[in-house]
Design an enzyme around this catalytic site. Structure first.
Site, PDB file in Angstrom:
ATOM      1  N   TYR A 169      97.483  -2.370 -18.670  1.00  0.00           N
ATOM      2  CA  TYR A 169      96.270  -2.454 -17.857  1.00  0.00           C
ATOM      3  C   TYR A 169      95.034  -2.267 -18.723  1.00  0.00           C
ATOM      4  CZ  TYR A 169      93.373  -1.943 -13.737  1.00  0.00           C
ATOM      5  OH  TYR A 169      92.422  -2.137 -12.769  1.00  0.00           O
ATOM      6  N   LEU A 220      88.661   2.731 -16.276  1.00  0.00           N
ATOM      7  CA  LEU A 220      88.211   1.761 -15.263  1.00  0.00           C
ATOM      8  C   LEU A 220      88.776   1.983 -13.871  1.00  0.00           C
ATOM      9  CD1 LEU A 220      88.079  -1.652 -17.187  1.00  0.00           C
ATOM     10  CD2 LEU A 220      86.188  -0.210 -16.470  1.00  0.00           C
ATOM     11  N   HIS A 225      85.229   1.646 -11.082  1.00  0.00           N
ATOM     12  CA  HIS A 225      84.935   0.246 -11.427  1.00  0.00           C
ATOM     13  C   HIS A 225      85.941  -0.717 -10.800  1.00  0.00           C
ATOM     14  CE1 HIS A 225      84.927  -3.424 -13.883  1.00  0.00           C
ATOM     15  NE2 HIS A 225      83.648  -3.177 -14.057  1.00  0.00           N
ATOM     16  N   ASP A 226      87.217  -0.404 -10.981  1.00  0.00           N
ATOM     17  CA  ASP A 226      88.259  -1.282 -10.430  1.00  0.00           C
ATOM     18  C   ASP A 226      88.756  -0.772  -9.081  1.00  0.00           C
ATOM     19  OD1 ASP A 226      88.010  -2.556 -12.841  1.00  0.00           O
ATOM     20  OD2 ASP A 226      90.021  -2.034 -13.580  1.00  0.00           O
ATOM     21  N   THR A 227      88.240   0.360  -8.637  1.00  0.00           N
ATOM     22  CA  THR A 227      88.767   1.006  -7.435  1.00  0.00           C
ATOM     23  C   THR A 227      87.628   1.222  -6.438  1.00  0.00           C
ATOM     24  OG1 THR A 227      88.557   3.151  -8.542  1.00  0.00           O
ATOM     25  CG2 THR A 227      90.699   2.049  -8.701  1.00  0.00           C
TER      26      THR A 227
END
Ligand code: NAG
Ligand code: NAG
Ligand code: NAG
Ligand code: NAG
Ligand code: NAG
Ligand code: NAG
Ligand code: NAG
Ligand code: NAG
Ligand code: NAG
Ligand code: NAG
Ligand code: NAG
Ligand code: NAG
Length: 484
Positions: A169, A220, A225-227
């Site tokens: 990831y 992240l 940011h990704d969540t």
């Protein structure tokens, strides 16, 4: 209106293939080592005496991502933090998207950047690091999931600790690591060694070696940011809430800023939920709101004011956008200037500068007659700056089919000779004890643009810190870190 402005809202959307919505802790505790942090620990920073500041002796700023004020305000975790500190209700990012905001808070300008691409800001642009070092105020940044100290690559993929069956990831990105983007920091090994990872953080806290100026970038998923705000709230409950009780992290002279780089809705003012916490917050102000107009430039001006530093002669000296934290200004008797109306901080992509290839200018000279919030002079490195270069007719490098020199990767490497030569390199290099079992835990090999020889194989399990014979710090790995 430029195309960047029209496209801008697209950048706010989550671009990742994140597959799980639930938080899972990357380590057993915030000061425990973990292979999930990717980079291995590298010894603690040397202890240096703290230089007293007017309102605090230490500032720790924690940068979260892309969340509207209202969304954070609806979280019980953020409400709980606000109740223990001062909620800044009118603190703003300075533009969109992420990268320019990080650069602004460290270098006093965002250099015209309106995207998240690869930039390397030339060495003649000075930063807060120059100002701190001139007064011997120690500093470091801790970047979660960064593979090697001083890592300058664009992105790094590592073992997916939230879902062992998913591919590696992208947890670490250069765009959230402003220190490595400034060549005046990244080109100097002494400084690059202060761009550290979360295992280094664990080691430094345990050794009471956290510096005076600390910048934290979670990975992240943990920074939202990704969540989303639910996920980042869970991370704060896991990481920050216990650390607030740890005297090696939060002393009675520590100010902790929890903030977001930018909000998520580009069409409203760029206000981000920001709380000031820690032992340095006067007890009568706990649970209060402060509606002063602040921006990320206020972090620079407040630090300059606190330690009576010099300034950068950039937006850090623009009183309209760089109010000093009010509780601090009351202590230092600094007069903030209230703007007649709050400037909009959501403008994106329309500013000329070295980071805007279509409206390009070189780095211009700072305003050396600017007055900052500290009494020191404007800092510049006379050997690399041309102080006469104060204006420039911008160029469209795209139309000229020319490469923007400020997008070229300088490819800094920190060779053994340079590191051995560093004067403030970490001490007490840990001893790694190879794992005796791997106990069937999930495992994966870190990958990315680094060569395999600098990566580590990882698997689940705990790592404990111990002090070895002769005072050296030993890291005892229980099935975790194996050096290839
Ligand atoms: C890595 O994270 C996973 C998910 O939370 C956890 O099960 C595992 O114990 C962690 N590893 C360590 C060393 O803490
Ligand atoms: C910073 O520390 C160095 C080395 O100890 C010393 O020579 C210098 O005078 C100090 N500078 C300031 C501003 O205190
Ligand atoms: C630790 O520091 C050494 C230099 O002392 C460097 O070569 C190495 O890459 C660093 N390791 C990590 C994980 O950052
Ligand atoms: C874990 O990753 C696998 C492979 O990408 C995917 O099929 C699965 O749905 C993921 N699990 C969760 C809980 O997201
Ligand atoms: C702050 O901490 C220091 C060192 O632990 C201690 O000596 C001092 O009494 C504390 N001051 C207050 C006001 O709590
Ligand atoms: C910035 O926010 C204001 C106020 O909501 C809005 O009128 C304006 O259109 C926004 N600007 C951009 C570039 O989205
Ligand atoms: C100060 O900031 C305001 C708001 O962004 C801006 O309009 C103004 O041009 C800035 N002043 C200088 C001297 O840069
Ligand atoms: C700062 O001082 C002003 C004027 O004395 C006062 O109105 C304000 O409440 C004070 N603010 C804080 C945060 O102490
Ligand atoms: C800063 O350095 C860059 C790269 O060398 C150069 O293009 C620019 O003109 C310099 N600016 C100033 C003000 O010295
Ligand atoms: C720069 O040039 C490109 C290519 O000719 C063009 O598409 C773009 O609109 C220009 N940008 C500006 C700001 O003039
Ligand atoms: C850095 O490496 C890349 C890839 O090899 C190369 O394209 C680039 O020109 C290099 N940069 C410098 C300044 O040498
Ligand atoms: C060692 O340090 C000195 C003084 O800071 C510097 O001039 C020299 O270039 C450094 N050598 C290496 C190999 O980095």
């Amino acid at each position: 209106m430029l195309s960047q402005v029209l496209l801008a809202p697209l950048f706010a959307k989550r671009a990742s293939a994140f597959t799980s919505d639930s938080f899972a802790p990357p380590a057993e505790c915030p000061t425990c080592l973990s292979a999930n942090y990717t980079g291995m620990p590298n010894g603690s920073l040397p202890l240096s005496p703290w230089v007293s500041g007017a309102a605090y002796d230490q500032i720790i700023t924690i940068w979260l991502e892309n969340t509207d004020f209202a969304a954070a305000a609806a979280s019980s975790t953020f409400q709980k933090l606000a109740a223990e500190g001062i909620l800044l209700t009118n603190y703003n990012g300075v533009t969109h998207p992420s990268e320019p905001n990080y650069l602004a808070a460290v270098g006093g300008d965002f250099w015209g950047i309106g995207d998240d691409e690869f930039y390397a800001i030339p060495s003649n642009a000075s930063t807060v690091v120059d100002l701190l070092e001139a007064k011997n105020v120690s500093w470091a940044t801790y970047q979660e999931s960064m593979p090697t100290d001083g890592d300058g690559e664009f992105a790094y993929y590592s073992h997916n600790y939230l879902n062992a069956s998913a591919p590696d990831y992208r947890y670490y990105v250069r765009k959230h690591n402003p220190f490595v983007i400034y060549n005046s920091i990244a080109s100097i090994p002494d400084r690059a060694l202060r761009i550290r990872n979360f295992n280094d953080f664990a080691v430094d806290v345990n050794a009471s070696a956290l510096p005076q100026y600390v910048w934290i970038t979670p990975n992240l998923v943990n920074d939202a940011h990704d969540t989303d705000v639910t996920f980042v709230s869970a991370w704060l409950e896991y990481w920050l809430v216990p650390l607030l009780q740890n005297p090696k992290f939060n002393t009675n002279k520590t100010l902790i800023q929890v903030t977001f780089d930018e909000n998520e809705s580009y069409t409203i003012q760029n206000t981000v939920y920001t709380v000031l916490l820690g032992g340095a917050v006067p007890s009568n102000l706990k649970g209060t709101n402060d509606s002063t107009f602040y921006t990320h430039y206020s972090l620079l001006s407040s630090v300059q004011n606190n330690w009576d530093l010099g300034n950068l002669g950039r937006q850090d000296t623009n009183a309209t956008v760089a109010a000093v934290f009010d509780f601090q200004a009351n202590i230092t008797k600094y007069q903030n200037t209230k703007p007649s109306s709050d400037p909009m901080m959501n403008l994106t992509g329309i500013f000329p500068g070295p980071g805007n290839t279509e409206i390009w200018t070189p780095v211009l000279a700072p305003n050396t007659s600017a007055k900052g919030a500290g009494s020191g002079k404007t800092y510049y490195n006379a050997s690399v700056i041309d102080l006469t270069l104060t204006s420039y007719t911008h160029l469209n490098l795209t139309a000229m089919n020319a490469v923007n020199p400020d997008t070229i990767n300088p490819n800094y490497t920190y060779n053994e000779a340079a590191i051995a030569n560093a004067t403030n390199k970490p001490t007490s290099v840990p001893v790694y004890i190879a794992p005796s079992t791997t106990s069937g835990s999930p495992s994966g090999t870190a990958s990315g643009s680094k060569s395999a020889s600098s990566a580590a194989t990882t698997s689940g399990g705990a790592v404990k810190l111990a002090t070895g014979a002769g005072g050296s710090l030993a890291v005892i790995a229980a099935g975790i870190i194996a050096l290839l």
